[in-house]
Structures are given as C-alpha cells and as structure tokens.
Design a protein around this motif. Structure first.
Motif, mmCIF file in Angstrom:
data_model
loop_
_atom_site.group_PDB
_atom_site.id
_atom_site.type_symbol
_atom_site.label_atom_id
_atom_site.label_comp_id
_atom_site.label_asym_id
_atom_site.label_seq_id
_atom_site.Cartn_x
_atom_site.Cartn_y
_atom_site.Cartn_z
ATOM 1 N N ASN A 1 0.816 -1.192 0.000
ATOM 2 C CA ASN A 1 0.000 0.000 0.000
ATOM 3 C C ASN A 1 0.871 1.273 0.000
ATOM 4 O O ASN A 1 1.780 1.396 0.804
ATOM 5 C CB ASN A 1 -0.866 -0.064 1.265
ATOM 6 N N LYS A 2 0.604 2.173 -0.898
ATOM 7 C CA LYS A 2 1.254 3.488 -0.995
ATOM 8 C C LYS A 2 2.725 3.455 -1.369
ATOM 9 O O LYS A 2 3.407 4.466 -1.319
ATOM 10 C CB LYS A 2 1.092 4.273 0.310
ATOM 11 N N GLU A 3 3.265 2.283 -1.675
ATOM 12 C CA GLU A 3 4.696 2.271 -1.996
ATOM 13 C C GLU A 3 4.924 2.520 -3.489
ATOM 14 O O GLU A 3 4.008 2.391 -4.310
ATOM 15 C CB GLU A 3 5.338 0.933 -1.588
ATOM 16 N N LEU A 4 6.152 2.875 -3.805
ATOM 17 C CA LEU A 4 6.555 2.990 -5.204
ATOM 18 C C LEU A 4 7.505 1.837 -5.495
ATOM 19 O O LEU A 4 8.631 1.809 -4.993
ATOM 20 C CB LEU A 4 7.237 4.330 -5.469
ATOM 21 N N LEU A 5 7.021 0.878 -6.239
ATOM 22 C CA LEU A 5 7.841 -0.274 -6.606
ATOM 23 C C LEU A 5 8.343 -0.083 -8.029
ATOM 24 O O LEU A 5 7.560 0.230 -8.926
ATOM 25 C CB LEU A 5 7.028 -1.564 -6.523
ATOM 26 N N VAL A 6 9.647 -0.245 -8.199
ATOM 27 C CA VAL A 6 10.206 -0.136 -9.547
ATOM 28 C C VAL A 6 10.395 -1.535 -10.119
ATOM 29 O O VAL A 6 11.010 -2.394 -9.484
ATOM 30 C CB VAL A 6 11.555 0.614 -9.529
ATOM 31 N N LEU A 7 9.810 -1.752 -11.296
ATOM 32 C CA LEU A 7 10.062 -3.006 -12.016
ATOM 33 C C LEU A 7 11.275 -2.734 -12.892
ATOM 34 O O LEU A 7 11.192 -1.948 -13.839
ATOM 35 C CB LEU A 7 8.876 -3.357 -12.908
ATOM 36 N N LEU A 8 12.379 -3.369 -12.575
ATOM 37 C CA LEU A 8 13.632 -3.090 -13.274
ATOM 38 C C LEU A 8 14.061 -4.323 -14.056
ATOM 39 O O LEU A 8 14.136 -5.423 -13.490
ATOM 40 C CB LEU A 8 14.700 -2.711 -12.235
ATOM 41 N N GLY A 9 14.336 -4.142 -15.320
ATOM 42 C CA GLY A 9 14.796 -5.275 -16.119
ATOM 43 C C GLY A 9 15.135 -4.836 -17.515
ATOM 44 O O GLY A 9 14.779 -3.730 -17.923
ATOM 45 N N PRO A 10 15.823 -5.688 -18.258
ATOM 46 C CA PRO A 10 16.192 -5.314 -19.626
ATOM 47 C C PRO A 10 14.966 -5.290 -20.545
ATOM 48 O O PRO A 10 13.886 -5.762 -20.157
ATOM 49 C CB PRO A 10 17.153 -6.426 -20.049
ATOM 50 N N ASN A 11 15.123 -4.750 -21.744
ATOM 51 C CA ASN A 11 14.026 -4.738 -22.708
ATOM 52 C C ASN A 11 13.575 -6.162 -23.007
ATOM 53 O O ASN A 11 14.398 -7.064 -23.113
ATOM 54 C CB ASN A 11 14.464 -4.061 -24.014
ATOM 55 N N GLY A 12 12.280 -6.352 -23.121
ATOM 56 C CA GLY A 12 11.749 -7.676 -23.455
ATOM 57 C C GLY A 12 11.659 -8.616 -22.266
ATOM 58 O O GLY A 12 11.423 -9.811 -22.425
ATOM 59 N N ALA A 13 11.826 -8.065 -21.048
ATOM 60 C CA ALA A 13 11.802 -8.936 -19.863
ATOM 61 C C ALA A 13 10.378 -9.245 -19.410
ATOM 62 O O ALA A 13 10.161 -10.153 -18.622
ATOM 63 C CB ALA A 13 12.578 -8.280 -18.726
ATOM 64 N N GLY A 14 9.407 -8.470 -19.900
ATOM 65 C CA GLY A 14 8.014 -8.709 -19.516
ATOM 66 C C GLY A 14 7.463 -7.644 -18.573
ATOM 67 O O GLY A 14 6.392 -7.822 -17.998
ATOM 68 N N LYS A 15 8.156 -6.525 -18.449
ATOM 69 C CA LYS A 15 7.734 -5.478 -17.505
ATOM 70 C C LYS A 15 6.402 -4.852 -17.943
ATOM 71 O O LYS A 15 5.470 -4.756 -17.156
ATOM 72 C CB LYS A 15 8.805 -4.367 -17.417
ATOM 73 N N THR A 16 6.354 -4.450 -19.229
ATOM 74 C CA THR A 16 5.125 -3.808 -19.727
ATOM 75 C C THR A 16 3.966 -4.796 -19.720
ATOM 76 O O THR A 16 2.821 -4.424 -19.436
ATOM 77 C CB THR A 16 5.366 -3.250 -21.147
ATOM 78 N N THR A 17 4.263 -6.059 -20.017
ATOM 79 C CA THR A 17 3.208 -7.087 -19.982
ATOM 80 C C THR A 17 2.566 -7.121 -18.595
ATOM 81 O O THR A 17 1.342 -7.189 -18.470
ATOM 82 C CB THR A 17 3.812 -8.466 -20.322
ATOM 83 N N LEU A 18 3.397 -7.054 -17.551
ATOM 84 C CA LEU A 18 2.849 -7.091 -16.189
ATOM 85 C C LEU A 18 1.972 -5.853 -15.918
ATOM 86 O O LEU A 18 0.919 -5.970 -15.298
ATOM 87 C CB LEU A 18 3.975 -7.169 -15.155
ATOM 88 N N LEU A 19 2.397 -4.698 -16.415
ATOM 89 C CA LEU A 19 1.575 -3.488 -16.228
ATOM 90 C C LEU A 19 0.227 -3.649 -16.944
ATOM 91 O O LEU A 19 -0.819 -3.317 -16.388
ATOM 92 C CB LEU A 19 2.286 -2.251 -16.784
ATOM 93 N N ASN A 20 0.281 -4.165 -18.177
ATOM 94 C CA ASN A 20 -0.967 -4.359 -18.934
ATOM 95 C C ASN A 20 -1.901 -5.328 -18.219
ATOM 96 O O ASN A 20 -3.125 -5.174 -18.258
ATOM 97 C CB ASN A 20 -0.667 -4.862 -20.339
ATOM 98 N N ILE A 21 -1.309 -6.329 -17.581
ATOM 99 C CA ILE A 21 -2.122 -7.307 -16.841
ATOM 100 C C ILE A 21 -2.784 -6.625 -15.645
ATOM 101 O O ILE A 21 -3.978 -6.792 -15.398
ATOM 102 C CB ILE A 21 -1.234 -8.500 -16.399
ATOM 103 N N ILE A 22 -2.024 -5.824 -14.920
ATOM 104 C CA ILE A 22 -2.587 -5.139 -13.755
ATOM 105 C C ILE A 22 -3.695 -4.166 -14.197
ATOM 106 O O ILE A 22 -4.729 -4.045 -13.547
ATOM 107 C CB ILE A 22 -1.485 -4.383 -12.976
ATOM 108 N N ALA A 23 -3.484 -3.533 -15.347
ATOM 109 C CA ALA A 23 -4.488 -2.569 -15.848
ATOM 110 C C ALA A 23 -5.688 -3.280 -16.466
ATOM 111 O O ALA A 23 -6.716 -2.654 -16.719
ATOM 112 C CB ALA A 23 -3.847 -1.653 -16.881
ATOM 113 N N GLY A 24 -5.543 -4.590 -16.725
ATOM 114 C CA GLY A 24 -6.649 -5.330 -17.348
ATOM 115 C C GLY A 24 -6.731 -5.131 -18.842
ATOM 116 O O GLY A 24 -7.779 -5.330 -19.447
#
Lengths: 253, 358
Positions: free
Chosen positions: B23-46
C-alpha cells in the motif's frame, strides 16, 4: 491571415484572363472553321445570362443539385455508418470486406443498365446512382481511417474509463477524420461527374440532359455554359469539404 | 490506496510470476528490454487477458474491465489525444465517467495547478515540449483519482536534465498523493533514485525484490549481479574516522578510505568501470590503491574485464578496448588497482543507530 491571403484575387487570375482573351480573339478573328462550332466567350456569357433569365438553366441546375445532394448525403451517411461498424468490429469487417472489395471497383455508371431495369426511369434512378457512387468510397475510407488509428489511443481511453461507444465517437472517429474527409472530398466532385453522365444517358432533366439537347441543336455555347456550371460545382463541393476538413482538423494536425 | 498482489501470472514471456506491491509504496520493475515489464503493467491494468490472479487489497480484480479497476496508466509513448487540447485531454477520463460539468472543470483546474501547466490549458499536444507532454499525460492519468498508478518508462524519451527534474517531482508527487505506484524502467540509476523497493525482472521471472541497497549489496544470484553492473562487494568492519569527511575501513582485508557521514559501514560496492588499472605504481598518496595479480581477461562489450587477485579478494575491473590495446595486460601480470573514492557505494548500518567511536 494566411487564409485571407489565399482568398485574395491576385496573380492566379491572370492566366485565366489571358486564356479567356485568347479564346475571345481566336473566335472573333474566325481562326476556326465555322464560328458556330467555336463561339466567343462573350457569346457564352450572353447565353448564360439568357438561360438564367428564362429559368432554363436554373430549373435544370436545381434538378441536378437536388439529386446530387440527396444521393450524396444518403450515400455518405450510409458509408460512414457502415464504415464505422466495419472499422470497429473485426468480425463484421471480416464478413463484409470480401463483398465490399468486389463491389467497390465497379464504376457507378456500370450500375445504370441494371438500375434502369430495377427502378425504371424516374427520379430515384440518378439518386441511387449517386448513392452508390458516394457510398463505397466513403465506406472504404472510413474503414481504412478507423483501422489505422493507433490501438494505443484506444487502450489509453479504456484505462481512463471510456466505454466502447465513447471511444469510437470521441477518439477513433475524430482521429479517422482526415481519411474520412479524403473520401468525402473526392466523392463530392465525383458525384457531379456521375450525375451529368447519368442524365445524359437516361434522364430527361438536369444539366446533363440540357447538354444533350444542346448537342442535338448544335448549340456549342449552351454546352459550354453547362460545362462551366459543372466545373464550378465540382470545384465548390470539393472546396467545401476541404474547408470543413481544415476547420475540424487543422488545429491539431 | 490498495496493495496489489500478483499470483502465478502467465502471459507471453511471464510465467508463474508472483509479486506483492505494498500500500502506498513505489515499486520499480527493473529489467532489460523484453523482460516482460510492460506485460505485467498491462495485466494489472486489465488491458490483456492472462491466467493467474491479480488482487487489489486481497480482492481479485481479474473479471473487472480496465475502466472498473481504477488504474491510472502512463504509457511509454504517452499517447496524448492529438485532437484534444490540454484541458480536454486531462478531463477525458472524467468526461468518460460522466462526471458533472462543474466537478469536471474543478478537478481539471486542480490538476493543471498541481502539474504546473495552467498556462498550457488551451494548447494542442503538437505544440508541447517533451517535458510538458509528460506532465499533461500524468495529469490525465491522475485526473479520476486512481487507486493505482502505473508508469511505463515515463521519462525515457526526455533529455537527461528534464528527466532528472521530473523524477524528483514525480517522487514527491507520489508521496504527497500516497498512491500505490509501479514504475517500469531499465535504468538502474533511475530505479535507485525512485524506488521504495525494486523488483528485478529478467526473461519473465522476478529474480529479486528488495530495497535498492538490498538489491545492490546483496544480489541474490549472478544474473542480478550482472544486470546491476557486477559490482565488487566487500564486507567491512573496524571503521575509523579520519576527520575531513573521510574514514578508514577494513574491507575484505584492505584498508580503504571512504566518505564519512558518521554511520557504520557494513559493505561497500564498486563497479568494475570505477577501478583504474595501472601497470606501474602511480604517483601521489598511496590510498585506495592496491597491488594485485591478473587472473583472467575477458572481452565485455566495448570494454575488457580483468579479474585481479588482491589479498584475499578477487576484484573485477573494466578497461575500454582502446586503452587495453595500448597496455600489456595478461594473466599473471602484477598491476596496480586504483579505486575512485567518490564512486564507492556504501551500505550503512542504519538499524543500529550507533555511531562509531573515533
């Protein structure tokens, strides 16, 4: 300010004036065989005045104008509506695309013999031809415009809570406007070309029919008056949509 | 603001991903390109289908459409609506959710003030600079008071100076609003600056989650260590202040001079690129320089990585190719290693709260 400059008559008129002067001169000096085949510009102007004063030109022009307006508006609205549905819904696009691809290349006048038999020779015939002439290109451009909108804009709108209808009307269609206007602009001029051809072939009233009657009486001056009216109308319709497009999209494009 | 839990998420490269964002934290998803970071954001956003479960405050939201999840999403390329002016872009979400006109105007005004873009209200996106676009996009994402904010490499297209400035503002804003935030980046320095916690993601797997210093000084495996730049990490004790803002610490048997801010240093980390190599003893005071023997030489991108044995430690140093070619650095050769003082990262014993004796 720029628009005003564009509208101000300037050097652009000079070539037209020179052209008209040469035309007048060539005809007056009898440089062509038989003056009746090449009347001077002043005779054409006089005939224009005469045809307008007697109401012949106005009546025929209004017949053509009403046909164009009804056929073009109905065809464009239908093309826009079906295009929006096809562009937005993949399944419907897949189902209808082959049919549209097959029908789109047929020239509008190609339908004339078939429609003469189906509808008969009455007011509905030219209106239907104009409808077909406008429907397919507007449909095609609308589908292309909608499908070319970057899907990420749709995703953004979705995360902002917009419904599908809202996304279509507030994001997709506005972004597809440049494409849609290309269709409307081209077809606005095309509608006049087609109506003249249809009236020449099958309808006894309108500018096209007037031209055919003038041809049978070897009245070149009347034919030229009709051609000038036609040119002015094609240009006016195209310019109207150019203006509308600029009004709606110039701010952000 | 809710906490977020991802349970056994599967989509594209992401396989079996589980992750918790507090709750209320800022978590940074850190990884190289193509690691799946944006995919995880899209999943959270639905915005994409997936298997597994996303929970907001322990409530599954898998069946909720994006518009019902209350997620503000700042896309990498922003995607401001080009046909709407700044004020209408910001108000878009409110209008879409059919808020009353006066509320809508009030909220849009509030955000224009908050993001300091009041003067841009009537401009169209094509007339905005990169930084201004960023602010507008953020205002738009925040307009409908989302519970969760997702930021996908939001500053990657900006120049260094503007990005740095906006990073500070973004962090302050996040704390002020207290909004649970996930920030995607592939830049380690950016992650360190922004994060309450960092989740390192590689090839669709979460490798390690922790505070920036935990990730840095206690990389869980070689893959993480390598991703963050393969820092040399030495355990330290016997710290002694020397005054003048420096101290001496015994790190892995080496006496190292470090910046001193009064706290106990437990570990130090030094990137290979921050160690100079010299074939001869360099002039000047003999601090933070050590004699060692080269044990391996490997090419690494546009540089060469040398491993040298210094006392009981193996230190990794990096030399650009063009410098390496002018030197005679071979396995078994004795060289001097010079550590750049200001580049040494220190892990301090904050918990103890004790100051060292001088």
């Amino acid at each position: 300010m720029d628009k005003l400059k564009k509208l101000r008559p300037g050097w652009g008129i000079l070539p037209v004036a020179i052209f008209l002067a040469i035309w007048e001169l060539v005809a007056r000096l009898n440089l062509t065989p038989g003056q009746f085949l090449f009347p001077p510009f002043s005779t054409v102007v006089a005939e224009f005045y005469h045809l307008t004063a007697t109401g012949v030109l106005v009546d025929n022009f209004l017949s053509s104008l009403v046909r164009v307006l009804i056929g073009f508006c109905a065809g464009s609205i239908a093309g826009l509506a079906v295009g929006m549905i096809m562009g937005w819904m993949d399944n419907i696009n897949k189902a209808l695309h082959p049919i549209v691809s097959l029908l789109y290349p047929i020239p509008a006048l190609g339908w004339l013999p078939l429609l003469m038999l189906f509808i008969g020779i009455n007011e509905m015939l030219p209106i239907t031809i104009i409808f077909i002439c406008s429907f397919f290109p507007v449909l095609y451009n609308t589908v292309t415009g909608i499908r070319n909108v970057d899907k990420d804009y749709i995703r953004v709108a979705r995360t902002l809570g917009a419904s599908d209808v809202k996304i279509l009307t507030t994001v997709v269609v506005p972004l597809a406007l440049p494409n849609i206007f290309t269709g409307l602009r081209l077809e606005a001029g095309m509608a006049w070309r087609v109506i003249i051809a249809a009236e020449m072939v099958a309808i006894p009233t309108g500018i096209g029919a007037l031209m055919m009657r003038a041809e049978s009486l070897i009245r070149i001056d009347i034919i030229i008056v009709c051609l000038i009216v036609l040119a002015v109308m094609c240009l006016s319709f195209e310019k109207f949509f150019e203006y509308l497009e600029a009004k709606l999209t110039a701010k952000w494009r | 603001m809710p906490s977020i839990r991802l349970e056994n998420i599967n989509k594209y490269i992401c396989q079996g991903v589980s992750l918790e964002i507090f709750n209320k934290e800022l978590l940074v998803l850190l990884g190289p390109n193509g690691a799946g970071k944006t995919t995880l954001l899209n999943i959270i956003a639905g915005l994409t289908d997936y298997t597994g479960s996303v929970l907001f405050d322990s409530e599954p939201v898998d069946k909720l459409s994006p518009s019902k999840r209350g997620v503000g999403y700042l896309f990498q390329d922003l995607f401001l609506f080009p046909h709407l002016d700044v004020a209408s872009n910001i108000a878009y979400g409110l209008r879409a959710q059919k808020q009353a006109q006066h509320e809508l105007q009030g909220r849009a005004e509030e955000l224009l003030q908050l993001m300091k873009i009041r003067h841009l209200a009537t401009r169209y996106p094509k007339h905005l600079s990169g930084g201004e676009k960023q602010r507008v996009a953020l205002a738009r994402a925040l307009a409908f008071s989302p519970q969760v904010l997702l930021l996908d490499e939001p500053l990657s297209s900006l120049d260094t100076q503007t990005a740095k400035y906006l990073r500070i503002e973004l962090k302050q804003l996040q704390k002020k609003l207290g909004i649970t935030t996930i920030y995607v980046t592939h830049d380690l320095a950016e992650a360190e600056e922004m994060a309450d916690r960092i989740a390192i993601i590689q090839s669709g797997h979460v490798q390690q989650v922790g505070r920036p210093e935990e990730i840095f000084f206690y990389p869980i495996n070689e893959a993480v260590s390598d991703f963050i730049g393969a820092p040399n990490i030495l355990r330290c004790d016997h710290c002694r202040s020397l005054g003048q803002g420096v101290m001496e610490a015994d790190c892995g048997g080496l006496n190292i001079i470090l910046p001193d801010d009064g706290n106990m240093v437990r570990r130090i980390a030094l990137f290979p690129r921050d160690i100079y190599i010299s074939e001869t003893e360099p002039p000047g005071p003999g601090v933070n320089r050590f004699k060692g023997t080269i044990t391996s030489v490997n090419s690494y991108g546009d540089a060469v990585r040398l491993e040298a044995k210094v006392g009981e430690n193996n230190l990794l140093a990096e030399v650009p190719h063009h410098i390496f070619d002018d030197m005679d650095l071979t396995v078994g050769k004795e060289v001097f290693l010079i550590l750049k003082l200001r580049r040494i990262k220190v892990y301090q014993d904050r918990d103890s709260g004790q100051k060292r004796g001088i």
